[in-house]
Design a protein around this motif. Structure first.
Motif, PDB file in Angstrom:
ATOM      1  N   THR A   6       6.876   4.601   1.387  1.00 34.01           N
ATOM      2  CA  THR A   6       5.940   3.483   1.241  1.00 34.01           C
ATOM      3  C   THR A   6       5.520   3.331  -0.219  1.00 34.01           C
ATOM      4  OG1 THR A   6       5.129   3.924   3.470  1.00 34.01           O
ATOM      5  CG2 THR A   6       3.747   2.546   2.069  1.00 34.01           C
ATOM      6  N   ARG A   7       5.167   4.445  -0.847  1.00 32.68           N
ATOM      7  CA  ARG A   7       4.749   4.425  -2.248  1.00 32.68           C
ATOM      8  C   ARG A   7       5.852   3.879  -3.148  1.00 32.68           C
ATOM      9  NH1 ARG A   7       3.587   9.750  -2.243  1.00 32.68           N
ATOM     10  NH2 ARG A   7       1.724   9.761  -0.997  1.00 32.68           N
ATOM     11  N   SER A  15       6.220   0.047  -2.978  1.00 32.70           N
ATOM     12  CA  SER A  15       5.041  -0.802  -3.140  1.00 32.70           C
ATOM     13  C   SER A  15       5.182  -1.823  -4.256  1.00 32.70           C
ATOM     14  CB  SER A  15       3.785   0.041  -3.348  1.00 32.70           C
ATOM     15  OG  SER A  15       3.873   0.741  -4.567  1.00 32.70           O
ATOM     16  N   ASP A  37       9.318  -5.695  -0.860  1.00 36.59           N
ATOM     17  CA  ASP A  37       8.795  -4.397  -0.438  1.00 36.59           C
ATOM     18  C   ASP A  37       9.104  -4.063   1.014  1.00 36.59           C
ATOM     19  OD1 ASP A  37       7.012  -6.334   0.422  1.00 36.59           O
ATOM     20  OD2 ASP A  37       5.226  -5.298  -0.271  1.00 36.59           O
TER      21      ASP A  37
END
Length: 128
Positions: free
Chosen positions: A11-12, A15, A20
């Motif tokens: 997820t990071r 981002s 995304d």
């Protein structure tokens, strides 16, 4: 746990990506291939529960009840999957009696999710 840390890292790392969502889906697919679907799903659920808990604790006032609904954000979050599944099972969405009868039957007449239907599936006027 390293599995949920892998989900958080995916997820990071996505981002700031231009697309995304596509990036995250690709990273999660790679995790499924490297580990297993069950492991990744368990890690995703763990992360989801942590986010929901954080939202409930820190953002309850901001999230409040959905506009025009008696359902809080938390109730909508808990009911979304059930309402969407019922909506798929009921043909011809819209403000008609047969659709509403189908939704009541699919969810159950005593379902605590009935008041949240119109917050999840935008229907006007809302009979629930």
């Amino acid at each position: 746990d390293s599995d949920h840390e892998a989900v958080l890292e995916a997820t990071r790392s996505c981002s700031e990506a231009e697309d995304d969502l596509q990036c995250l889906l690709e990273k999660l697919r790679n995790l499924v291939e490297a580990k297993s679907l069950g492991v990744v799903c368990s890690a995703l659920l763990e992360v989801e529960n942590g986010i929901k808990t954080g939202l409930g604790i820190f953002c309850s006032e901001e999230l409040g009840a959905a506009e025009g609904s008696s359902c809080s954000w938390w109730e909508v979050a808990k009911c979304t999957a059930k309402v969407l599944a019922a909506g798929i099972a009921c043909p011809n969405p819209g403000a008609n009696t047969k659709y509403f009868e189908c939704m009541v039957k699919a969810l159950g007449a005593a379902s605590p999710c009935l008041p949240c239907v119109c917050s999840i599936i935008p229907i006007t006027p809302c009979p629930f």
